[in-house]
Design a protein around this motif. Structure first.
Motif, mmCIF file in Angstrom:
data_model
loop_
_atom_site.group_PDB
_atom_site.id
_atom_site.type_symbol
_atom_site.label_atom_id
_atom_site.label_comp_id
_atom_site.label_asym_id
_atom_site.label_seq_id
_atom_site.Cartn_x
_atom_site.Cartn_y
_atom_site.Cartn_z
ATOM 1 N N ILE A 119 0.839 -1.194 0.000
ATOM 2 C CA ILE A 119 0.000 0.000 0.000
ATOM 3 C C ILE A 119 0.875 1.246 0.000
ATOM 4 C CG2 ILE A 119 -1.863 1.227 1.165
ATOM 5 C CD1 ILE A 119 -2.625 -1.373 2.557
ATOM 6 N N SER A 120 0.536 2.213 -0.843
ATOM 7 C CA SER A 120 1.291 3.460 -0.941
ATOM 8 C C SER A 120 0.455 4.647 -0.466
ATOM 9 C CB SER A 120 1.724 3.718 -2.391
ATOM 10 O OG SER A 120 2.228 5.034 -2.543
ATOM 11 N N PRO A 121 1.063 5.571 0.282
ATOM 12 C CA PRO A 121 0.386 6.829 0.616
ATOM 13 C C PRO A 121 0.351 7.749 -0.594
ATOM 14 C CG PRO A 121 2.630 6.878 1.428
ATOM 15 C CD PRO A 121 2.416 5.502 0.846
ATOM 16 N N GLY A 122 -0.297 8.903 -0.433
ATOM 17 C CA GLY A 122 -0.453 9.839 -1.527
ATOM 18 C C GLY A 122 0.556 10.969 -1.510
ATOM 19 N N LEU A 123 0.322 11.956 -2.344
ATOM 20 C CA LEU A 123 1.204 13.111 -2.486
ATOM 21 C C LEU A 123 1.442 13.771 -1.130
ATOM 22 C CD1 LEU A 123 2.665 15.147 -4.409
ATOM 23 C CD2 LEU A 123 0.511 16.436 -4.420
ATOM 24 N N ASN A 124 2.718 13.972 -0.801
ATOM 25 C CA ASN A 124 3.143 14.592 0.458
ATOM 26 C C ASN A 124 2.732 13.798 1.696
ATOM 27 O OD1 ASN A 124 4.375 16.840 -0.796
ATOM 28 N ND2 ASN A 124 2.392 17.864 -0.994
ATOM 29 N N GLY A 125 2.248 12.574 1.480
ATOM 30 C CA GLY A 125 1.830 11.724 2.595
ATOM 31 C C GLY A 125 2.887 10.704 2.958
ATOM 32 N N THR A 126 2.796 10.210 4.174
ATOM 33 C CA THR A 126 3.671 9.132 4.638
ATOM 34 C C THR A 126 2.802 8.011 5.185
ATOM 35 O OG1 THR A 126 3.865 10.123 6.841
ATOM 36 C CG2 THR A 126 5.550 10.730 5.204
ATOM 37 N N TRP A 127 3.393 6.841 5.334
ATOM 38 C CA TRP A 127 2.625 5.687 5.779
ATOM 39 C C TRP A 127 1.901 5.922 7.107
ATOM 40 C CZ3 TRP A 127 -0.204 1.893 4.595
ATOM 41 C CH2 TRP A 127 -0.538 0.919 5.532
ATOM 42 N N PRO A 128 2.505 6.562 8.118
ATOM 43 C CA PRO A 128 1.763 6.756 9.377
ATOM 44 C C PRO A 128 0.413 7.436 9.199
ATOM 45 C CG PRO A 128 4.068 7.204 9.743
ATOM 46 C CD PRO A 128 3.904 7.011 8.257
ATOM 47 N N GLY A 129 0.249 8.210 8.120
ATOM 48 C CA GLY A 129 -1.023 8.886 7.896
ATOM 49 C C GLY A 129 -2.176 7.959 7.578
ATOM 50 N N ILE A 130 -1.880 6.729 7.118
ATOM 51 C CA ILE A 130 -2.926 5.741 6.811
ATOM 52 C C ILE A 130 -2.604 4.391 7.456
ATOM 53 C CG2 ILE A 130 -3.691 6.845 4.680
ATOM 54 C CD1 ILE A 130 -1.978 4.899 3.092
ATOM 55 N N ASP A 189 6.556 11.975 -5.394
ATOM 56 C CA ASP A 189 6.696 10.999 -6.480
ATOM 57 C C ASP A 189 5.392 10.861 -7.260
ATOM 58 O OD1 ASP A 189 9.349 10.292 -6.174
ATOM 59 O OD2 ASP A 189 8.912 8.753 -4.683
ATOM 60 N N SER A 190 5.519 10.695 -8.565
ATOM 61 C CA SER A 190 4.372 10.576 -9.457
ATOM 62 C C SER A 190 3.683 9.225 -9.289
ATOM 63 C CB SER A 190 4.839 10.713 -10.903
ATOM 64 O OG SER A 190 5.603 9.569 -11.278
ATOM 65 N N PRO A 191 2.456 9.087 -9.814
ATOM 66 C CA PRO A 191 1.804 7.779 -9.787
ATOM 67 C C PRO A 191 2.626 6.677 -10.458
ATOM 68 C CG PRO A 191 0.196 9.463 -10.260
ATOM 69 C CD PRO A 191 1.537 10.140 -10.283
ATOM 70 N N VAL A 192 3.271 6.985 -11.570
ATOM 71 C CA VAL A 192 4.093 5.969 -12.240
ATOM 72 C C VAL A 192 5.249 5.548 -11.343
ATOM 73 C CG1 VAL A 192 5.621 5.532 -14.195
ATOM 74 C CG2 VAL A 192 3.447 6.708 -14.554
ATOM 75 N N SER A 193 5.904 6.512 -10.706
ATOM 76 C CA SER A 193 6.989 6.187 -9.782
ATOM 77 C C SER A 193 6.478 5.356 -8.613
ATOM 78 C CB SER A 193 7.641 7.474 -9.272
ATOM 79 O OG SER A 193 8.609 7.184 -8.278
ATOM 80 N N ARG A 194 5.315 5.709 -8.081
ATOM 81 C CA ARG A 194 4.751 4.959 -6.960
ATOM 82 C C ARG A 194 4.365 3.544 -7.388
ATOM 83 N NH1 ARG A 194 3.178 8.876 -2.686
ATOM 84 N NH2 ARG A 194 3.922 10.874 -3.496
ATOM 85 N N GLY A 195 3.896 3.400 -8.635
ATOM 86 C CA GLY A 195 3.613 2.065 -9.134
ATOM 87 C C GLY A 195 4.867 1.218 -9.195
ATOM 88 N N THR A 196 5.965 1.810 -9.667
ATOM 89 C CA THR A 196 7.249 1.106 -9.708
ATOM 90 C C THR A 196 7.687 0.714 -8.305
ATOM 91 O OG1 THR A 196 7.915 2.299 -11.703
ATOM 92 C CG2 THR A 196 9.672 1.324 -10.374
ATOM 93 N N GLN A 197 7.500 1.605 -7.356
ATOM 94 C CA GLN A 197 7.912 1.333 -5.984
ATOM 95 C C GLN A 197 7.042 0.259 -5.336
ATOM 96 O OE1 GLN A 197 8.981 5.032 -3.665
ATOM 97 N NE2 GLN A 197 8.562 6.011 -5.647
ATOM 98 N N MET A 224 -2.259 9.846 -5.195
ATOM 99 C CA MET A 224 -1.210 9.457 -6.144
ATOM 100 C C MET A 224 -0.741 8.027 -5.885
ATOM 101 S SD MET A 224 1.249 12.574 -7.218
ATOM 102 C CE MET A 224 0.631 13.951 -8.197
ATOM 103 N N GLY A 225 -0.837 7.593 -4.636
ATOM 104 C CA GLY A 225 -0.535 6.196 -4.332
ATOM 105 C C GLY A 225 -1.579 5.268 -4.912
ATOM 106 N N GLY A 226 -2.844 5.729 -4.951
ATOM 107 C CA GLY A 226 -3.885 4.941 -5.604
ATOM 108 C C GLY A 226 -3.663 4.864 -7.094
ATOM 109 N N GLY A 227 -3.238 5.993 -7.676
ATOM 110 C CA GLY A 227 -2.869 5.977 -9.090
ATOM 111 C C GLY A 227 -1.687 5.049 -9.324
ATOM 112 N N GLY A 228 -0.760 5.032 -8.365
ATOM 113 C CA GLY A 228 0.378 4.119 -8.457
ATOM 114 C C GLY A 228 -0.058 2.669 -8.433
#
Length: 300
Positions: A100-111, A135-143, A173-177
């Protein structure tokens, strides 16, 4: 028959997950006969079932039937580190896993509430940090894909995971990822985008069972945009769209029973092939807090 609720206008055809993977071109009549004639899966027929038979109360509960633990992961291996949550049981065989990825300017503790809540239902959950907050959605998808590879090949809990039963999810953006990762790795069992931002605006090549959440009052990624995105998913791909009533873009930042009681069945159905959970989505038995619901039921 396919089930469409609330303001849903989609007109999905009946099909099953197995049939989607193997007989996408089969006649609809045959699909209906298969769906109605096939017996319900049992623990004997399905080796991936984990935990007791579910109830409406169990999928909504803050804690599931499994005790859990967690371990931190340092930055590196293609992503920004994170935390892994896993069931401590060693007598249940391996578990499916979701990154699971967080979104723009977000970190894991937020969710982070998602970690123990989903793990206690019988999944290994990897909440990742991203390399950079923007990081962009494409970058987050790679991650996310790198995180799954690390999880199954290098992590301290890799022996607990069935590497053939993996999924991705994320917010904004993590959802887009997560959706981008699904497009690039069709072997994934499920994808969940929460208020997902996907610049391309198209999932026409999506082959992974995909659940999209929209927030009714979201002005950053409005429901109209996500309805359009949902409608690009091919008819042969299992899918669902849930609009959360009165919610804003960052609704996922607080523990939500509305999200949990719909996410858990989606993951159980597609990661664990567990048809015991289809009752909660086909039809949607609890519409509280949900303003729109569309689907490709029967999802079994």
């Amino acid at each position: 028959m396919p089930h469409v609720q609330s303001a849903a206008l989609a007109n999905p055809q009946p099909r099953t997950w197995l049939r989607r993977k193997t007989l996408a071109g089969a006649a609809i009549v045959l699909g209906v006969l298969t769906a109605t004639a096939a017996p319900a899966a049992s623990a004997t027929a399905n080796p991936y079932e984990r935990g007791p038979a579910p109830t409406a109360a169990s999928v909504a509960a803050p804690t599931g039937p499994f005790a859990t633990s967690s371990t931190a992961v340092p930055r590196g291996n293609g992503f920004g580190g994170g935390r892994i949550y896993y069931p401590t049981a060693t007598d249940q065989g391996t578990f499916g896993a979701i990154a699971i990825s967080p979104g723009l300017n977000g970190t894991w503790p937020g969710i982070a509430w998602l970690g123990p809540r989903l793990a206690s239902q019988g999944f290994v959950v990897f909440g990742i940090e991203t390399n950079n907050l923007n990081d962009s959605p494409v970058s987050r998808g790679t991650q996310l894909l790198a995180a799954l590879d690390y999880l199954t090949q290098q992590s301290s809990v890799r022996s607990r995971i069935d590497a053939t039963r993996l999924a991705v999810a994320g917010h904004s953006m993590g959802g887009g990822g997560a959706l981008d990762a699904a497009l690039r790795r069709p072997s994934l069992q499920a994808a969940i985008g929460n208020a997902p931002y996907l610049p391309s605006g198209s999932l026409s090549n999506d082959r992974v069972p995909t659940l999209i959440y929209a927030m009714q009052n979201d002005t950053l990624v409005p429901p109209s945009r996500l309805t359009t995105l949902y409608n690009t998913i091919p008819a042969a791909t299992e899918k669902a769209y849930i609009e959360v009533a009165g919610a804003g873009h960052n609704y996922i930042g607080q523990p939500s029973t509305t999200l949990a009681r719909t996410m858990i069945p989606w993951m159980k159905i597609f990661i664990d092939n567990d048809t015991r959970y289809s009752q909660f989505l086909c039809p949607l038995t609890n519409q509280s807090g949900i303003s729109q619901y569309r689907n490709s039921c029967p999802l079994i």
